[in-house]
Design a protein around this motif. Structure first.
Motif, PDB file in Angstrom:
ATOM      1  N   GLY A  91       0.773  -1.232   0.000  1.00  0.00           N
ATOM      2  CA  GLY A  91       0.000   0.000   0.000  1.00  0.00           C
ATOM      3  C   GLY A  91       0.805   1.283   0.000  1.00  0.00           C
ATOM      4  O   GLY A  91       0.257   2.368   0.109  1.00  0.00           O
ATOM      5  N   GLN A  92       2.119   1.159  -0.123  1.00  0.00           N
ATOM      6  CA  GLN A  92       2.963   2.359  -0.168  1.00  0.00           C
ATOM      7  C   GLN A  92       2.661   3.127  -1.455  1.00  0.00           C
ATOM      8  O   GLN A  92       2.694   2.581  -2.551  1.00  0.00           O
ATOM      9  N   LEU A  93       2.357   4.393  -1.313  1.00  0.00           N
ATOM     10  CA  LEU A  93       1.977   5.205  -2.464  1.00  0.00           C
ATOM     11  C   LEU A  93       3.188   5.557  -3.318  1.00  0.00           C
ATOM     12  O   LEU A  93       4.285   5.795  -2.808  1.00  0.00           O
ATOM     13  N   VAL A  94       2.953   5.596  -4.617  1.00  0.00           N
ATOM     14  CA  VAL A  94       3.985   6.039  -5.552  1.00  0.00           C
ATOM     15  C   VAL A  94       4.023   7.558  -5.492  1.00  0.00           C
ATOM     16  O   VAL A  94       3.013   8.220  -5.723  1.00  0.00           O
ATOM     17  N   GLU A  95       5.174   8.108  -5.157  1.00  0.00           N
ATOM     18  CA  GLU A  95       5.278   9.555  -4.997  1.00  0.00           C
ATOM     19  C   GLU A  95       5.801  10.263  -6.236  1.00  0.00           C
ATOM     20  O   GLU A  95       5.400  11.383  -6.519  1.00  0.00           O
ATOM     21  N   ASP A  96       6.715   9.637  -6.957  1.00  0.00           N
ATOM     22  CA  ASP A  96       7.306  10.268  -8.135  1.00  0.00           C
ATOM     23  C   ASP A  96       7.160   9.360  -9.346  1.00  0.00           C
ATOM     24  O   ASP A  96       7.374   8.152  -9.258  1.00  0.00           O
ATOM     25  N   ILE A  97       6.825   9.985 -10.477  1.00  0.00           N
ATOM     26  CA  ILE A  97       6.632   9.254 -11.723  1.00  0.00           C
ATOM     27  C   ILE A  97       7.584   9.815 -12.771  1.00  0.00           C
ATOM     28  O   ILE A  97       7.735  11.028 -12.901  1.00  0.00           O
ATOM     29  N   ILE A  98       8.189   8.918 -13.536  1.00  0.00           N
ATOM     30  CA  ILE A  98       8.949   9.294 -14.725  1.00  0.00           C
ATOM     31  C   ILE A  98       8.131   8.819 -15.913  1.00  0.00           C
ATOM     32  O   ILE A  98       7.763   7.647 -15.990  1.00  0.00           O
ATOM     33  N   ILE A  99       7.838   9.722 -16.817  1.00  0.00           N
ATOM     34  CA  ILE A  99       7.127   9.353 -18.035  1.00  0.00           C
ATOM     35  C   ILE A  99       8.132   9.447 -19.170  1.00  0.00           C
ATOM     36  O   ILE A  99       8.673  10.523 -19.453  1.00  0.00           O
ATOM     37  N   SER A 100       8.398   8.311 -19.796  1.00  0.00           N
ATOM     38  CA  SER A 100       9.377   8.252 -20.864  1.00  0.00           C
ATOM     39  C   SER A 100       8.816   7.412 -21.994  1.00  0.00           C
ATOM     40  O   SER A 100       8.177   6.391 -21.753  1.00  0.00           O
ATOM     41  N   GLY A 101       9.051   7.844 -23.219  1.00  0.00           N
ATOM     42  CA  GLY A 101       8.540   7.080 -24.346  1.00  0.00           C
ATOM     43  C   GLY A 101       9.396   7.234 -25.578  1.00  0.00           C
ATOM     44  O   GLY A 101      10.029   8.258 -25.802  1.00  0.00           O
ATOM     45  N   HIS A 102       9.405   6.169 -26.364  1.00  0.00           N
ATOM     46  CA  HIS A 102      10.104   6.142 -27.645  1.00  0.00           C
ATOM     47  C   HIS A 102       9.078   5.892 -28.743  1.00  0.00           C
ATOM     48  O   HIS A 102       8.107   5.158 -28.539  1.00  0.00           O
ATOM     49  N   SER A 103       9.277   6.519 -29.883  1.00  0.00           N
ATOM     50  CA  SER A 103       8.448   6.315 -31.064  1.00  0.00           C
ATOM     51  C   SER A 103       6.983   6.626 -30.749  1.00  0.00           C
ATOM     52  O   SER A 103       6.675   7.707 -30.267  1.00  0.00           O
ATOM     53  N   GLY A 104       6.082   5.667 -30.970  1.00  0.00           N
ATOM     54  CA  GLY A 104       4.660   5.878 -30.721  1.00  0.00           C
ATOM     55  C   GLY A 104       4.332   6.094 -29.261  1.00  0.00           C
ATOM     56  O   GLY A 104       3.237   6.561 -28.926  1.00  0.00           O
ATOM     57  N   GLY A 105       5.275   5.769 -28.363  1.00  0.00           N
ATOM     58  CA  GLY A 105       5.080   6.033 -26.946  1.00  0.00           C
ATOM     59  C   GLY A 105       4.893   7.519 -26.674  1.00  0.00           C
ATOM     60  O   GLY A 105       4.286   7.903 -25.670  1.00  0.00           O
ATOM     61  N   GLY A 106       5.395   8.349 -27.571  1.00  0.00           N
ATOM     62  CA  GLY A 106       5.218   9.792 -27.432  1.00  0.00           C
ATOM     63  C   GLY A 106       3.761  10.200 -27.515  1.00  0.00           C
ATOM     64  O   GLY A 106       3.318  11.113 -26.807  1.00  0.00           O
ATOM     65  N   ARG A 107       2.993   9.528 -28.372  1.00  0.00           N
ATOM     66  CA  ARG A 107       1.559   9.835 -28.484  1.00  0.00           C
ATOM     67  C   ARG A 107       0.860   9.479 -27.178  1.00  0.00           C
ATOM     68  O   ARG A 107       0.028  10.223 -26.688  1.00  0.00           O
TER      69      ARG A 107
END
Length: 193
Positions: free
Chosen positions: A26-42
């Protein structure tokens, strides 16, 4: 395909965060990294525009040759507000000049459709919204480092029209995006050599 794709992507991210939280008692996620290549950008761009502002938990956003869908009116204000909201927020863009690539006698992207062009547009838009960049170049890369250190944009020059799309990942683009902390100290860390 779906008009509400941003909402669907937000649900997917939120469900994933809940799953991860449950895996860790149940430990909450505090920080997120959003990273994408190619179609991941959409995926990333739709997720970022799913609300009126970018989620406070997002600490890093990195586009690895994936910002084809970047649009000034939809994305620049959101990114600028997010960057100004917290100096811990970081934006990294790795791209290449893909407008010079010809495959089977045809250009693979339009003059305004490639990630090299969209990356320069993003820098210009952020400058218009108050960010200051230092530009540097050598025979391999053109780099834009934001003065406060939150943003680094690195564009691979491409006078011979090579396809570097997957090379940007293979040469540790994702690892670099996770380790990126400050544009002032940004180097390629052996990224290309």
């Amino acid at each position: 395909k779906y008009e509400s794709s941003g909402v669907l992507f937000k649900r997917l991210v939120d469900s994933t965060l809940l799953l991860v939280s449950n895996m860790y008692d149940g430990q909450l996620v505090e920080d997120i990294i959003i990273s994408g290549h190619s179609g991941g950008g959409r995926f990333m761009l739709n997720y970022l525009t799913s609300g009126s502002r970018i989620d406070d938990r997002v600490r890093k956003i990195s586009f690895i040759d994936s910002n084809y869908g970047y649009e000034t009116s939809s994305h620049a204000p959101l990114l600028a507000e997010w960057l100004k909201r917290d100096k811990r927020n970081k934006l990294l863009v790795l791209a290449y000049v893909d407008t010079t690539v010809v495959l089977n006698g045809k250009r693979i992207v339009s003059s305004k459709g490639g990630t090299g062009y969209r990356s320069r547009l993003m820098v210009s838009d952020l400058e218009d919204l108050g960010f200051k960049f230092k530009e540097s170049a050598d025979t391999t890369f053109k780099q834009f480092s934001e003065k406060r250190g939150q943003i680094a944009v690195s564009i691979k020059e491409n006078p011979t029209g090579q396809i570097y799309h997957t090379v940007l990942v293979r040469r540790n683009g994702f690892v670099l995006s996770v380790l990126f902390e400050n544009a002032k100290s940004f180097t390629r860390l052996g990224y290309w050599e």
